[in-house]
Design a protein around this motif. Structure first.
Motif, mmCIF file in Angstrom:
data_model
loop_
_atom_site.group_PDB
_atom_site.id
_atom_site.type_symbol
_atom_site.label_atom_id
_atom_site.label_comp_id
_atom_site.label_asym_id
_atom_site.label_seq_id
_atom_site.Cartn_x
_atom_site.Cartn_y
_atom_site.Cartn_z
ATOM 1 N N ALA A 238 -4.380 15.333 4.529
ATOM 2 C CA ALA A 238 -4.543 14.589 3.278
ATOM 3 C C ALA A 238 -3.668 13.339 3.334
ATOM 4 O O ALA A 238 -2.720 13.254 4.122
ATOM 5 C CB ALA A 238 -4.152 15.460 2.093
ATOM 6 N N VAL A 239 -3.977 12.357 2.504
ATOM 7 C CA VAL A 239 -3.211 11.115 2.449
ATOM 8 C C VAL A 239 -2.670 10.915 1.042
ATOM 9 O O VAL A 239 -3.422 10.973 0.059
ATOM 10 C CB VAL A 239 -4.066 9.902 2.857
ATOM 11 C CG1 VAL A 239 -3.265 8.609 2.717
ATOM 12 C CG2 VAL A 239 -4.574 10.060 4.283
ATOM 13 N N CYS A 240 -1.359 10.707 0.942
ATOM 14 C CA CYS A 240 -0.699 10.436 -0.330
ATOM 15 C C CYS A 240 -0.500 8.924 -0.411
ATOM 16 O O CYS A 240 0.403 8.378 0.231
ATOM 17 C CB CYS A 240 0.627 11.175 -0.396
ATOM 18 S SG CYS A 240 0.515 12.948 -0.021
ATOM 19 N N ASP A 241 -1.342 8.270 -1.172
ATOM 20 C CA ASP A 241 -1.422 6.811 -1.172
ATOM 21 C C ASP A 241 -0.973 6.251 -2.517
ATOM 22 O O ASP A 241 -1.638 6.476 -3.540
ATOM 23 C CB ASP A 241 -2.868 6.399 -0.886
ATOM 24 C CG ASP A 241 -3.039 4.899 -0.697
ATOM 25 O OD1 ASP A 241 -2.110 4.143 -1.025
ATOM 26 O OD2 ASP A 241 -4.119 4.482 -0.217
ATOM 27 N N PRO A 242 0.144 5.513 -2.568
ATOM 28 C CA PRO A 242 0.616 4.967 -3.847
ATOM 29 C C PRO A 242 -0.326 3.944 -4.462
ATOM 30 O O PRO A 242 -0.188 3.606 -5.640
ATOM 31 C CB PRO A 242 1.962 4.337 -3.477
ATOM 32 C CG PRO A 242 1.874 4.043 -2.025
ATOM 33 C CD PRO A 242 1.028 5.129 -1.451
ATOM 34 N N TYR A 243 -1.293 3.437 -3.670
ATOM 35 C CA TYR A 243 -2.239 2.465 -4.203
ATOM 36 C C TYR A 243 -3.564 3.106 -4.605
ATOM 37 O O TYR A 243 -4.414 2.453 -5.201
ATOM 38 C CB TYR A 243 -2.445 1.345 -3.181
ATOM 39 C CG TYR A 243 -1.123 0.692 -2.849
ATOM 40 C CD1 TYR A 243 -0.475 -0.123 -3.766
ATOM 41 C CD2 TYR A 243 -0.475 0.962 -1.647
ATOM 42 C CE1 TYR A 243 0.754 -0.674 -3.501
ATOM 43 C CE2 TYR A 243 0.766 0.411 -1.363
ATOM 44 C CZ TYR A 243 1.380 -0.403 -2.303
ATOM 45 O OH TYR A 243 2.621 -0.941 -2.040
ATOM 46 N N ARG A 244 -3.714 4.376 -4.271
ATOM 47 C CA ARG A 244 -4.840 5.185 -4.746
ATOM 48 C C ARG A 244 -4.272 6.552 -5.115
ATOM 49 O O ARG A 244 -4.632 7.579 -4.528
ATOM 50 C CB ARG A 244 -5.913 5.306 -3.672
ATOM 51 C CG ARG A 244 -6.511 3.975 -3.206
ATOM 52 C CD ARG A 244 -7.619 4.198 -2.186
ATOM 53 N NE ARG A 244 -8.770 4.866 -2.773
ATOM 54 C CZ ARG A 244 -9.784 5.381 -2.060
ATOM 55 N NH1 ARG A 244 -9.747 5.310 -0.737
ATOM 56 N NH2 ARG A 244 -10.786 5.965 -2.658
#
Length: 365
Positions: A253-259
């Motif tokens: 999984a990706v923890c993306d501050p912009y999404r």
């Protein structure tokens, strides 16, 4: 900046005695206070609760269990910095060593390793986290080698597997008792502004800079989801540390501050500073430990003054997001290192992370 570099530097600075950390800060705030329950400890850090026992780690790598007035050594792993620990539902305690050594130096035997502790016997190495990370480089790396490792947080799961947050790999791993490892989630960097008062040679205040997530902490919430906390890499801008909520069983999984609201890793809370530990409690509560209110960088810069940290109780809100938070024992903790919450909601915290310290119970005044 790579968390192996920064956290190693923090540890080295504290151990030289260039920062005053002994004792507790003056009492402040209202509503809650601290009662020492285990004293005379050297650099206490992690706390785990099981069957009426308080299990804790100290700076030389030893892990103890206290039940009433009796203390038992559960094991000792490579020291130099108190280890992250957690105890599973069967009473088995795991200890996680960090990178250790000088920044950029090769990992030494026993570092960056997950151990299973057996009272009266030598610890058993379950998984070499550093070796795995060498084959699983951070695709979002912005500073230092993308394959460096400094595992910093650990949480056991009910199926017998173990979660490990890697502060240099900026990711969350899942480890099986047979040593198998999978990457659960990767935390992407965030653009922040350089805070006022940086050290000479650093970019001017207000300069936008990409700062790594630095995944220092992990816990399991009462909802079963996995929560990861950030320290925030250089320039350690206050109020930019996030807490991520990850769907159980996730892989890559990706923890993306912009999404932040997309996918299996979504932002749960924001606005914290230099998180070093999380602890799940009843009814969706999470204890959040901040190493220093002014950020770890201000601690690293020294100055010979007490460094006050924070302990918050984060309450759940709506739509799987954080609600209100309450600071516990405000102004009373110097460099707190770890926390735990009992099934009844009693909160424990260790302080200070370096030097003579204790395990405290948070009490109402």
């Amino acid at each position: 900046m790579g968390a192996r570099t920064r956290l190693a530097a923090v540890a080295a600075l504290a151990l030289t005695g260039s920062v005053l950390v002994a004792g507790q800060a003056e009492a402040g705030g209202s509503g809650t206070g601290l009662r020492p329950v285990i004293t005379g400890l050297d650099s206490p850090r992690a706390i785990s609760l099981h069957g009426g026992k308080i299990i804790y780690s100290v700076g030389d790598g030893s892990v103890y269990a206290r039940s009433g007035s009796r203390t038992k050594l559960l094991g000792k792993v490579p020291g130099g910095f108190a280890q992250a620990i957690d105890t599973n539902k069967w009473g088995v305690t795991y200890a996680l060593t960090g990178a250790g050594g000088e920044p950029g130096a090769p990992l030494t035997p026993g570092s960056a390793t997950l151990f299973r502790l057996r009272p009266g016997k030598s610890p058993v190495a379950v998984a070499d986290i550093g070796k795995y990370q060498a084959t699983d480089p951070d695709p979002y790396n912005t500073n230092g080698p993308p394959d460096e490792s400094n595992p910093f947080g650990v949480a056991t799961l009910r199926d017998g597997t173990i979660l490990v947050s890697d502060a240099a790999g900026n990711d969350l791993l899942r480890v099986w008792p047979n040593g198998k490892i999978k990457t659960v989630a990767r935390l992407k960097p965030r653009t922040v502004k350089v805070p006022p008062g940086p050290a000479p040679g650093n970019p001017p205040a207000g300069t936008p800079i990409s700062a790594e997530a630095v995944a220092t902490s992990v816990t399991v919430g009462s909802d079963g989801y996995w929560y990861v906390g950030e320290l925030r890499g250089f320039p350690a801008t206050p109020k930019t540390s996030q807490i991520w909520r990850i769907k159980p069983g996730s892989v890559n999984a990706v923890c993306d501050p912009y999404r932040p609201n997309k996918g299996n890793c979504q932002r749960y809370a924001d606005g914290y500073t230099s998180i070093v530990d999380l602890a799940g409690g009843p009814h969706g509560t999470i204890a959040v430990v901040e190493l220093a209110k002014a950020s770890w960088l201000r601690f690293e810069e020294g100055g010979g003054v007490p460094i006050v940290g924070s302990l918050f109780l984060q309450y759940p809100g709506k739509h799987h997001k954080a609600g209100f938070k309450k600071e516990l024992a405000p102004g009373k903790l110097l460099l707190p290192g770890g926390a735990a919450i009992s099934r009844s909601g009693t909160v424990y915290v260790s302080s200070p992370l370096f030097g003579p310290g204790a395990i405290y119970k948070v009490v109402k005044k």
